[in-house]
Every structure is written in C-alpha cells, then in structure tokens.
Scaffold this motif. Structure first.
Motif, PDB file in Angstrom:
ATOM      1  N   LEU A   1     -30.029  21.117 -42.006  1.00 13.38           N
ATOM      2  CA  LEU A   1     -28.886  21.216 -41.094  1.00 13.38           C
ATOM      3  C   LEU A   1     -27.794  20.226 -41.494  1.00 13.38           C
ATOM      4  N   ASP A   2     -28.194  19.016 -41.880  1.00 16.94           N
ATOM      5  CA  ASP A   2     -27.208  18.022 -42.315  1.00 16.94           C
ATOM      6  C   ASP A   2     -26.493  18.464 -43.591  1.00 16.94           C
ATOM      7  N   TRP A   3     -27.226  19.118 -44.480  1.00 19.16           N
ATOM      8  CA  TRP A   3     -26.635  19.535 -45.749  1.00 19.16           C
ATOM      9  C   TRP A   3     -25.615  20.647 -45.523  1.00 19.16           C
ATOM     10  N   PHE A   4     -25.981  21.664 -44.775  1.00 17.47           N
ATOM     11  CA  PHE A   4     -25.123  22.844 -44.674  1.00 17.47           C
ATOM     12  C   PHE A   4     -24.082  22.752 -43.566  1.00 17.47           C
ATOM     13  N   GLN A   5     -24.252  21.837 -42.625  1.00 11.05           N
ATOM     14  CA  GLN A   5     -23.245  21.617 -41.576  1.00 11.05           C
ATOM     15  C   GLN A   5     -22.741  22.950 -41.015  1.00 11.05           C
ATOM     16  N   PRO A   6     -23.592  23.725 -40.353  1.00 10.78           N
ATOM     17  CA  PRO A   6     -23.224  25.099 -39.991  1.00 10.78           C
ATOM     18  C   PRO A   6     -22.391  25.244 -38.727  1.00 10.78           C
ATOM     19  N   THR A   7     -22.126  24.163 -38.005  1.00 13.46           N
ATOM     20  CA  THR A   7     -21.679  24.327 -36.618  1.00 13.46           C
ATOM     21  C   THR A   7     -20.177  24.489 -36.420  1.00 13.46           C
ATOM     22  N   THR A   8     -19.395  24.548 -37.479  1.00 13.48           N
ATOM     23  CA  THR A   8     -17.978  24.820 -37.272  1.00 13.48           C
ATOM     24  C   THR A   8     -17.794  26.189 -36.619  1.00 13.48           C
ATOM     25  N   LEU A   9     -16.906  26.255 -35.645  1.00 19.02           N
ATOM     26  CA  LEU A   9     -16.703  27.478 -34.869  1.00 19.02           C
ATOM     27  C   LEU A   9     -15.421  28.209 -35.252  1.00 19.02           C
TER      28      LEU A   9
END
Length: 680
Positions: free
Chosen positions: A297-305
């Motif tokens: 999760l830290d690597w891919f940082q998926p939470t941008t909306l």
C-alpha cells in the motif's frame, strides 16, 4: 571494478505499521558476502539471514523450452561490486552459445524494504529465442505457509476440496500466476524458527514483458517449494498451479494450458525489472502477510481520488436505478433482486431490506417524498417473513405468494439491515413495531442456536450473525444476543486468527477462501468491540481487516483494448472475489464504512482514505440509468460463458448480471458514511 569480498550492510528506514500491535519493526538489510570465492547477496533481519541469492548464481536464465516449461538453465555470479550513493551495484556476464548477456543488479533502501532494479542486456548476432528470465530468492527454512493476495491463502485448505481453486501444498509446491491477476503484487512466506516466527516477501512492479512470444504476456510471480526450502520467484511469463506447469485459471471450474510463454529477445534489447524484498520477525502465527500488505500500500499509494465520481453522484444514480426495482402487489412491497423475476430477497445478492435503512438516512439528500412510504411498506412486509426450523426464509415469490430458501448468510445480513432501520426509525418516530417483532424473533432464534453446545458452523459465513446480534442486544437491552455474539466472535477467532483455516465461505457460489468470509469476521469482531469495549475484539478486527485488504486492488492494471479500456477504467479500489472467482467486483463498497470506522478507532487516516477509495472507485462504469455490471475482467478470467481463447478475456466486462446488491450496497454505504460523519 574489482570485487570487494564484503561490503558494509545498509539498514533501511523503518516505518510504523498501523495494524500490528508488536514492537519496533526490525530493519531489513542487504549485504554482499564472499561464498567460495563468489559474491552472494543476503537479505537479513537484524542478524538473521532470511533470504539469499541462489548458490548457483545471482542471475538465472533459460535458453530453451521443452515439454511445456523452460529448459537449458544458465547461471552467473557477479564479477564486480560497487557503491554509488545509495545504490549497491553488482555486475556480471553470462555466456551462451549464441552470445553474451550483460547483467546488473542495483539495490537501494526503500522505506522498510530493499529495492532492486535488475537489468539484462542481450548482445548476440541473432535473437535469443525461447528465453526465460528469472528473479529468485531462497528461504532455506521456509515451507508451506504462503499468501499470494487474492489467489492463495496459506494453501487454500478450504477451497482445495472443490478442485476449482489454486492450492499450495507438498503435492503442488509450485505456484506462479500472471502479475495482472494479483490485486497487490507480492508473494509472502511465513515459517517457524525455533520459538520465533519469521516472514519474507517479494514485491513486484508489474509490467508486460518485452519481446514476448504470447500476446499480452506479463511477468509471473509466486513461490516454489519443491526443494528443501522455499523460493520467491519472478519469471518472464511461465505460470504454474495445482501440480501443473504452463497453466492458468481462466474459468470457474479450473485450469487450461498456457504454453510457450517465453521471450524472443532481439539483439541490443535491454530488459529491466523492478522488485522489492523485505524480511522481518512475525509477532504471531498467521500474521506474516500483514507487513507486506502495508508495504505494498505504501509503494503504490492508491488512495488518490482524482477523476473518480463523487459519493453524491454515485448515490443519486443508484437511487434512480433502485426505483426501477420497486414493486408492489397488494401488501407485498419491496425491491426486486432481478429486473424480470418475481423475487424479493434478503441478504447476499438481493439485499431487499437494505434500502429500508439507507433511504431513511439519505432521504433529505435525495429529496423524494415517496421515500417514507417505500421504507415503511417494504420493511412492514419483509417483517412477515415465514419462519421454519432453521430460522426464516429469505426469498419471497410475489407471483406465487410464497416464502422459500434458507441461507444462513442471507439471514444474518437481512437481520442487520432491519436492526439498522429500527435504530434510525426509532429516532425519527416511525412505527417500527413490526420490524422489532421480526428482529426479536430472529435474534432470539439464532442466539439460542449459537449458544447450544453443538453449534459448529460450516464456515465463516455465520459471522454475519454477529453484528445484528450486537445491535439487537443494544436495541432491546437483551443479554441473550449479547452472549451469542461474544461466543460467535470467540469461535471464529479460535478458528481463523492463526490462518490454519483462513476465513472462508462468505459467498454462496464458491466454497473457498474469500473476502466475504474475511469481512463477515471483520464486521463481527468490530461490532463486538463496539458493544463491549474489550480490546481483544479490536485486535481481531484489525487482523480480519488486513485479510480483507489483501483482496483490494492497489494499482491501476494496464488493460488491453476492450470495454474497460474504453472507459479509462481504474482498477484500484476494486476487490478480487475469491481464489475460485477471479474477477473483481464492487463488493468493497459494503465493507468500506467498517474500514473507515476502524480507521476512526485507530486514528489511522490511511484506513479512512482506503475506505473512501473503495466506494468512489467502485462507482465507475455507471451507465446513464445508474446501473453497472458485476464482473470487470482484469485478468485472464471469465466467470461464465464460453471461453474460446483465454487470452482474449482480459479487459472485458459483464454488465448484464445486475442483481440488486450492486445498487443496495452503494446506498447502504452512503448512509453509513453519513452517520460516521463523512462530509460529502
């Protein structure tokens, strides 16, 4: 540059991991050592060497293909080692009959893992045909306890009996799957070393391979335990599962051939692969996957909306579509499961009771004066559900005026919707008497059943009773459902926390490990914590939530031309269904408010961000009517229908299976977010 026999090890920065109660996370270190005159790479946790490069050489590649698998393996050791800023760089060459491979590894610390960029350069007069490139890391003591997100959960012991799931065992010790099949692209190991437990993971930056022989050929990721220990591996295409080489799983029943996944590398080609390694101590059995989960999760940082539909937009569209499923026949009223069949259905795919709660909360936002009447009439009718010796029937045929079917899972979900509707309805002064009579009867029935000495549920599916029993205990100030909820939570913790029997059985059409089973436990543990304040339930909820999140897609999978690519579809935020059903779906919207609530309780902003991503990303693909389908195909898999070419499946989208859960869960989640104070 001359090889230096020993370079100082370098320690990585260690980030706090929000979902583990253990102490400081040990550093991951990489070091280069001299073994019999050749440099080798070791990956260490403090003083313990947990991963090593293979003894035959740091680099391995195959130059042939025979009987459906790479052959003609060649290996090479590094010839030089250098330090350039943060990078430790090893270089070497590998000679074949056709030419020379120039090889390079470059390592650097990245967060609490070590990153490597591996480079292959082909220098030959002709293409290097039938080539397979490899990344291999050996854990000499690790056997058997493997988690491949969305695919293999500690061997998939519950799914093994069906013959429809990937397995990992002494009889099937090789598990290699296409990178695009992974929601989180890592493979993790867990093993015992005396009194302590250890873990290791290989993370990949996913990508198609250049010079591929097959269309849409990607790297494959997995584990090989056919030797004395286990090996974390990446290959440039070959896949294997369930004791068979060169197979993939494109359909629900099982596997088909996937042969000739090699490369034909043109002269002068440079191929690079980025991966990360981490090794660590494990605080308790069944938890090794948790650290690489958060590292990924830290690597891919998926939470941008950015670019995703808003909660308001999704809610408005879903309500418009919900009204197309409204049906009244005399006293019978409700939301149909199917567009063209005469059924109201509690729970699972029907969720007929969910709008009775959600629309009360959302009424002011939606501004439809019909909402109070639909809420009252639908719940009044559903509260007349017919009881039988196993509880209450969950389907109603309004043409034949009969109640039928009896899924325990659906009963639990239906009870929770009614309980939430009572809580909100009481505050609004609605007549909840019929709803309360129904819930009292259902809660007493299932509480008494669960409290019997011989209660032994088949799977985690009955975890869906825990939350409604907790609410019934609060609503009616009743001890019986309270005791039953606590017993059920303790039962599932005993069965699942060590992952010897991973959470499973939360879907009705797949008897295997699945995210719905993990969610049933997560929801239940969280509800009992809210009821009792006992921290052990919060700890269990954190574990089950982490299992749920291993099904979460954290990266935007590159898709071939097709329906999904037409919409610039973003896969992050969607969830893989199960090891058996390998498509992604929007079920994450149901789980998202509980993920958000756990984030509130833990003061963990990342969990809250993940929850909002799950809701808003799953609102993609809405059509003008407010509908969308259940099955985006992110990998080589189709849930149903004829499959003539498995490699043509990826990027397709099944939109005609529009059962009501795809609408109800969005409304339910929007209402719960509103009650949790999410501004939208």
């Amino acid at each position: 540059m001359r090889f230096t026999p020993m370079l100082p090890s370098f320690a990585l920065l260690t980030l706090a991991q929000p979902t583990l109660a253990a102490g400081p996370v040990p550093d991951t270190q990489v070091r280069v050592v001299d073994i019999e005159g050749n440099p080798a790479v070791e990956v260490c946790s403090r003083d313990a060497v947990l991963l090593t490069s293979p003894s035959e050489g740091l680099w391995s590649l195959a130059t042939g293909w025979q009987d459906g698998w790479p052959t003609g393996w060649h290996h090479a050791h590094a010839k030089s080692v250098a330090q350039e800023g943060p990078w430790t760089i090893l270089q070497g060459t590998l000679e074949t009959d056709a030419g020379t491979w120039r090889l390079r590894d470059a390592y650097r610390p990245r967060g609490r893992s070590v990153e490597c960029v591996r480079r292959w350069e082909w220098h030959g007069e002709k293409p290097a045909e039938k080539t397979t490139l490899a990344v291999r890391w050996q854990a000499s003591e690790a056997k058997g306890q493997v988690l491949l997100p969305g695919i293999v959960y500690y061997g998939n012991p519950s799914g093994a009996a069906s013959g429809r799931t990937p397995i990992f065992s002494s009889e099937a010790p090789l598990a290699l799957f296409e990178e695009h099949r992974y929601p989180l692209p890592f493979a993790s190991l867990e093993w015992a070393d005396g009194d302590r437990r250890l873990g290791a993971a290989l993370h990949s930056l996913p990508a198609p391979v250049p010079c591929a022989n097959l269309p849409d050929q990607w790297w494959s990721l997995g584990v090989d335990a056919s030797g004395d220990g286990s090996e974390l591996i990446l290959l440039s295409g070959p896949c294997a599962a369930n004791g068979k080489r060169s197979v993939i799983k494109p359909v629900q029943p099982g596997f088909v051939p996937y042969d000739n996944a090699y490369l034909n590398v043109a002269p002068g080609t440079i191929i690079e692969k980025t991966f990360r390694l981490e090794v660590f101590a494990v605080d308790r059995e069944g938890s090794a996957f948790r650290r690489p989960l958060w590292t990924s999760l830290d690597w891919f940082q998926p939470t941008t909306l950015d670019g995703l539909p808003t909660i308001d937009e999704i809610t408005e569209a879903k309500y418009r579509f919900a009204k197309t499923r409204w049906h009244e026949s005399g006293d019978a009223a409700g939301f149909k499961k199917f567009p063209d069949r005469p059924f109201f259905v509690f729970g699972w795919c029907g969720q007929a009771a969910a709008p009775g709660y959600a629309l009360q909360v959302l009424a002011d936002r939606l501004g439809d004066p019909e909402i109070p009447r639909m809420v009252q009439k639908s719940l009044d009718f559903l509260s007349t559900a017919q009881f039988y010796e196993g509880g209450f029937h969950t389907w109603y045929n309004y043409d034949e005026k009969t109640w039928l079917r009896d899924e325990p899972l659906s009963q639990g979900q239906g009870m929770l919707n009614v309980a939430r509707a009572i809580r909100v309805g009481r505050k609004a002064g609605r007549d909840t008497s019929r709803w309360e009579a129904f819930l009292r009867r259902a809660a007493d029935f299932h509480a008494q059943r669960i409290l019997r000495d011989d209660w032994r549920p088949r799977s985690t599916d009955e975890g869906f009773f825990i939350a409604p029993l907790c609410l019934a205990a609060e609503l009616f100030d009743a001890d019986l459902p309270r005791r039953a909820a606590v017993k059920a939570a303790e039962h599932y913790a005993d069965r699942h926390l060590l992952m010897r029997e991973p959470y499973w059985g939360g879907t009705l059409d797949a008897r295997c490990e699945d995210k719905e089973g993990a969610y049933a436990a997560f929801q239940g543990f969280l509800a009992v914590y809210e009821l009792t304040g006992d921290d052990r339930f919060l700890d269990w909820a954190r574990h089950a939530c982490d299992v749920v999140l291993t099904y979460l897609v954290v990266w935007d999978i590159d898709l071939p031309p097709g329906r999904l690519r037409n919409h610039a579809f973003k896969t992050r935020g969607w969830t893989v269904v199960s090891p058996q059903n390998q498509h992604i779906d929007a079920y994450g919207v149901l789980m998202a408010p509980d993920v958000y609530r756990l984030g509130q309780l833990l003061d963990d902003a990342r969990l809250q961000e993940i929850a909002l991503l799950m809701f808003r990303s799953c609102g993609q693909l809405l059509d003008p009517y407010g509908s969308h389908g259940e099955q985006p195909q992110h990998t080589n898999y189709a849930q149903r229908g004829r499959v003539d070419d498995p490699l043509s499946l990826r990027g397709a989208y099944v939109e005609d299976w529009t059962v009501f859960w795809l609408t109800a869960h969005f409304l339910n989640a929007a209402a719960r977010f509103a009650e949790l104070g999410v501004a939208y």
